[in-house]
Design an enzyme around this catalytic site. Structure first.
Site: not given
Length: 300
Positions: A73, A128, A240
């Protein structure tokens, strides 16, 4: 003729493709270039209350099917990010500010500054996978997720998106806790790692990181499908997407809008126009007038 124009949380988009947080989105000029080259909107790098240096290199490992990253981050802090937002907005398209924090107060402060700088919406990074005290640790607590979103919705005027983690026990529970958000973003990266067998140690300095790219597409599809089917919420799909077919799969699984991140790394900035053209061709051939007709088409 089919139309790619779509709307999410009152935000009108010329096509359903956004730049995902985490690539080419810390600099206003790079974000503007992505917008000029076909993205309908961009999401900024995740920004916190104060500057953060992140982890020491190596922080990225290219693997078959995607990328492993543990950037930590790293960001300049919200007080130093206003000009980047203003530059990106010159493209005349939506700019969504990604924010992270460890407390309700952190999220409220950074989100308020994003709104002040002109961000079209805020995306809460609740997912995260590799930084202690923020991200998925916050996003795995249903009560805290609910509290953060309720506080933001009562204090800021722009739409609030909640980016959820696949690294939780029950994503539907977290999605329900985030039901006050204007949309859910599914999914963030999946925890993974690589080993350097000659050095006999992990490749990444943080040992493990977040896996993105084609390797997680089918995981993302599963979560979009499940959450849409069980909650009916607006969903922004990510994970993806590299082709028109990938994009259409996500939409038929229940996503209204999509984000592309690692695909920009693997296919280049032209991916947004390439995917848009392919989607439009498919819709014309299959008789779809607009994107909304395809949303959730595969849900039974």
């Amino acid at each position: 003729m089919s139309s790619l124009e779509t709307v999410i949380a009152g935000i009108r988009l010329e096509n359903p493709l956004m730049l995902a947080s985490g690539i080419l989105d810390e600099n206003g000029y790079s974000m503007k270039r992505i917008l000029d080259e076909g993205a309908a909107a961009v999401v900024t790098k995740s920004i916190g209350r104060s500057e953060r240096k992140g982890y020491r290199p190596p922080i990225v490992d290219e693997i078959p099917g995607g990328l492993l990253n543990a950037v930590g981050l790293a960001n300049p802090g919200i007080e130093n990010f206003g000009e980047e937002i203003r530059i990106a907005l010159r493209a005349g398209k939506p700019v969504i500010g990604s924010v992270f924090g460890g407390t309700v107060e952190d999220f409220l402060y950074v989100s308020g500054k994003m709104e002040e700088y002109g961000a079209t919406a805020v995306e809460l990074n609740l997912s995260c996978p590799h930084v202690h005290g923020v991200g998925s640790e916050v996003g795995s607590d249903p009560e805290l997720v609910s509290e953060i979103i309720a506080e933001l919705k009562s204090k800021i005027r722009v739409p609030v998106f909640a980016k959820l983690s696949p690294n939780v026990t029950d994503i539907v529970e977290i999605a329900n806790a985030a039901s006050g958000a204007d949309a859910l973003v599914l999914i963030n990266t999946v925890r993974g790692m690589s080993i350097d067998i000659h050095a006999r140690r992990p490749v990444l300095s943080n040992s493990y990181g977040g896996l993105s790219g084609r390797a997680i597409k089918n995981v993302g599809l599963r979560y979009v499908y499940q959450v849409k089917k069980e909650t009916g919420m607006n969903i922004i799909g990510v994970g993806g997407i590299e082709s028109p077919e990938d994009a259409i799969e996500y939409i038929m699984a229940g996503a209204s809008v999509l984000q592309i991140g690692t695909g920009v790394y693997t296919r280049g900035r032209g991916i947004f126009r390439e995917v848009s053209r392919g989607m439009e061709s498919f819709m014309n051939n299959e008789g779809y007038q607009n994107v909304s007709e395809m949303v959730g088409a595969a849900i039974s």
